[in-house]
Write a protein that holds these residues in place. Structure first.
Motif, short mmCIF file in Angstrom:
data_model
loop_
_atom_site.label_atom_id
_atom_site.label_comp_id
_atom_site.label_asym_id
_atom_site.label_seq_id
_atom_site.Cartn_x
_atom_site.Cartn_y
_atom_site.Cartn_z
N VAL A 1 0.61 -1.18 -0.03
CA VAL A 1 0.07 0.03 0.02
C VAL A 1 0.96 1.30 -0.13
N ALA A 2 1.80 1.19 0.79
CA ALA A 2 2.71 2.46 0.83
C ALA A 2 3.52 2.53 -0.39
N LEU A 3 3.96 1.63 -1.04
CA LEU A 3 4.68 1.45 -2.42
C LEU A 3 3.80 2.05 -3.42
N GLY A 4 2.42 1.68 -3.32
CA GLY A 4 1.48 2.23 -4.27
C GLY A 4 1.20 3.76 -4.20
N VAL A 5 1.15 4.12 -2.94
CA VAL A 5 0.86 5.62 -2.87
C VAL A 5 2.12 6.54 -3.05
N VAL A 6 3.33 5.90 -2.95
CA VAL A 6 4.59 6.61 -3.48
C VAL A 6 4.73 6.53 -5.01
N LEU A 7 4.32 5.31 -5.52
CA LEU A 7 4.24 5.51 -6.97
C LEU A 7 3.22 6.45 -7.65
N SER A 8 2.06 6.50 -6.86
CA SER A 8 1.00 7.47 -7.46
C SER A 8 1.32 8.74 -7.24
N ARG A 9 2.26 9.23 -6.22
CA ARG A 9 2.55 10.50 -5.97
C ARG A 9 3.65 10.87 -7.10
N ARG A 10 4.57 10.03 -7.17
CA ARG A 10 5.56 10.18 -8.33
C ARG A 10 4.78 10.37 -9.81
N SER B 1 3.17 13.74 -9.86
CA SER B 1 4.33 14.68 -9.93
C SER B 1 4.79 14.90 -11.37
N SER B 2 5.11 13.78 -11.85
CA SER B 2 5.64 13.76 -13.33
C SER B 2 4.61 14.46 -14.35
N GLN B 3 3.38 13.85 -14.31
CA GLN B 3 2.39 14.32 -14.97
C GLN B 3 2.22 15.87 -14.87
N LEU B 4 2.04 16.19 -13.70
CA LEU B 4 2.01 17.93 -13.55
C LEU B 4 3.34 18.77 -13.91
N GLN B 5 4.34 18.33 -13.72
CA GLN B 5 5.64 18.88 -14.16
C GLN B 5 5.71 18.94 -15.87
N GLN B 6 5.26 17.90 -16.38
CA GLN B 6 5.12 17.79 -17.75
C GLN B 6 4.12 18.79 -18.25
N HIS B 7 3.17 18.68 -17.71
CA HIS B 7 1.95 19.58 -18.26
C HIS B 7 2.25 21.20 -18.03
N PHE B 8 2.54 21.73 -16.81
CA PHE B 8 2.83 23.00 -16.30
C PHE B 8 4.25 23.60 -16.81
N GLY B 9 5.13 22.71 -16.87
CA GLY B 9 6.39 23.15 -17.26
C GLY B 9 7.05 24.34 -16.31
N PRO B 10 7.39 25.26 -16.79
CA PRO B 10 8.06 26.30 -15.90
C PRO B 10 6.99 26.86 -14.83
N GLU B 11 5.68 26.83 -15.04
CA GLU B 11 4.78 27.30 -13.93
C GLU B 11 4.76 26.15 -12.95
#
Length: 258
Positions: free
Chosen positions: A17-26, A29-39
């Motif tokens: 469960v903890a591993l799933g939470v960590v992977l979900s957050r990562r 984060s990756s999706q938000l970084q890719q979408h928003f870029g410098p924002e």
């Protein structure tokens, strides 16, 4: 099943469960970084907390989904483009008014496309960041120049106007979002553009700099001439009257001393 086995199974489940939470957050984060870029980086720096910034960015996307944003018709785009050209043409005569007009034009285009514009500026910028994350920072910078207290130099005003241009191009569907940095630095060519060439816009401080340089050059030339004259005079005073190789005074000098 023994108690030890039950405990072991529970521990394994908790780790999964903890591993799933960590992977979900990562993954988020990756999706938000890719979408928003410098924002994304700007939001993290502003909040000082990556998790809080990501939560706020996710809320922006959720809010954006509630908007009925549409593309502009050819007639609407042409009308807004002509309005923008008029704003650029008026920059030389009244930079401050051009900045105010550009800000109003942005709000007008946003309203026509379906963005809410009744909220404060920060909320409007946040809403735009979802669709134009690489241009919205120019919107913030331009607004700072527009709202600046006191005198603002012409170069800053020009930069502010080209920042508005980046956003307006994106809102009009010119696909300027991917090249916003280049567009903000180069206002283009032609009478309708705000050029960086000082021959088009000659602010008072630029003319003053040129005048000062010309005055300095003239002073240096005069000082050099005077210095040469003084040096020659000192040399003649030190060495005395000119003589020929035989030690006799020149006729002109002899005549002068009589």
């Amino acid at each position: 099943m023994s108690g030890t086995a039950v405990v072991l199974i529970i521990v394994v489940l908790l780790v999964l469960v903890a591993l799933g939470v960590v992977l979900s957050r990562r993954r988020r984060s990756s999706q938000l970084q890719q979408h928003f870029g410098p924002e994304y980086e700007r939001s993290v720096a502003a909040t000082g907390d990556r998790r809080a910034a990501e939560t706020e960015l996710a809320e922006r996307r959720q809010r954006r989904e509630e908007f009925d944003v549409r593309d502009l018709s050819t007639e609407e785009s042409g009308r807004f483009r002509e309005s923008w050209n008029e704003i650029q043409r008026g920059f030389v005569d009244d930079p401050r008014q051009s900045l105010r007009s550009a800000d109003l034009l942005v709000a007008e285009i946003m309203r026509a496309r379906g963005y809410p514009v009744d909220d404060d500026f920060d909320r409007r910028a946040d809403d735009l960041s979802v669709d134009h994350p690489r241009v919205v920072q120019h919107y913030r910078e331009a607004r700072k120049v527009r709202d600046a207290d006191g005198e603002v130099d012409t170069e800053s005003q020009r930069t502010g106007l080209t920042s508005y241009r980046s956003l307006i191009n994106a809102l009009l569907g010119d696909d300027a979002d991917h090249d916003a940095d280049h567009d903000a630095r180069h206002a283009g060519t032609g009478r309708d553009d705000v050029r960086d060439d000082r021959s088009d816009v000659r602010p008072d401080d630029a003319r003053a700099d040129d005048d000062a340089r010309r005055a300095d050059d003239a002073t240096d030339h005069t000082d050099g001439t005077q210095a040469g004259r003084h040096a020659l005079h000192d040399e003649q005073r030190t060495t005395g009257p000119a003589t020929d190789p035989t030690g006799q005074r020149s006729p002109r000098t002899e005549e002068h001393t009589r």
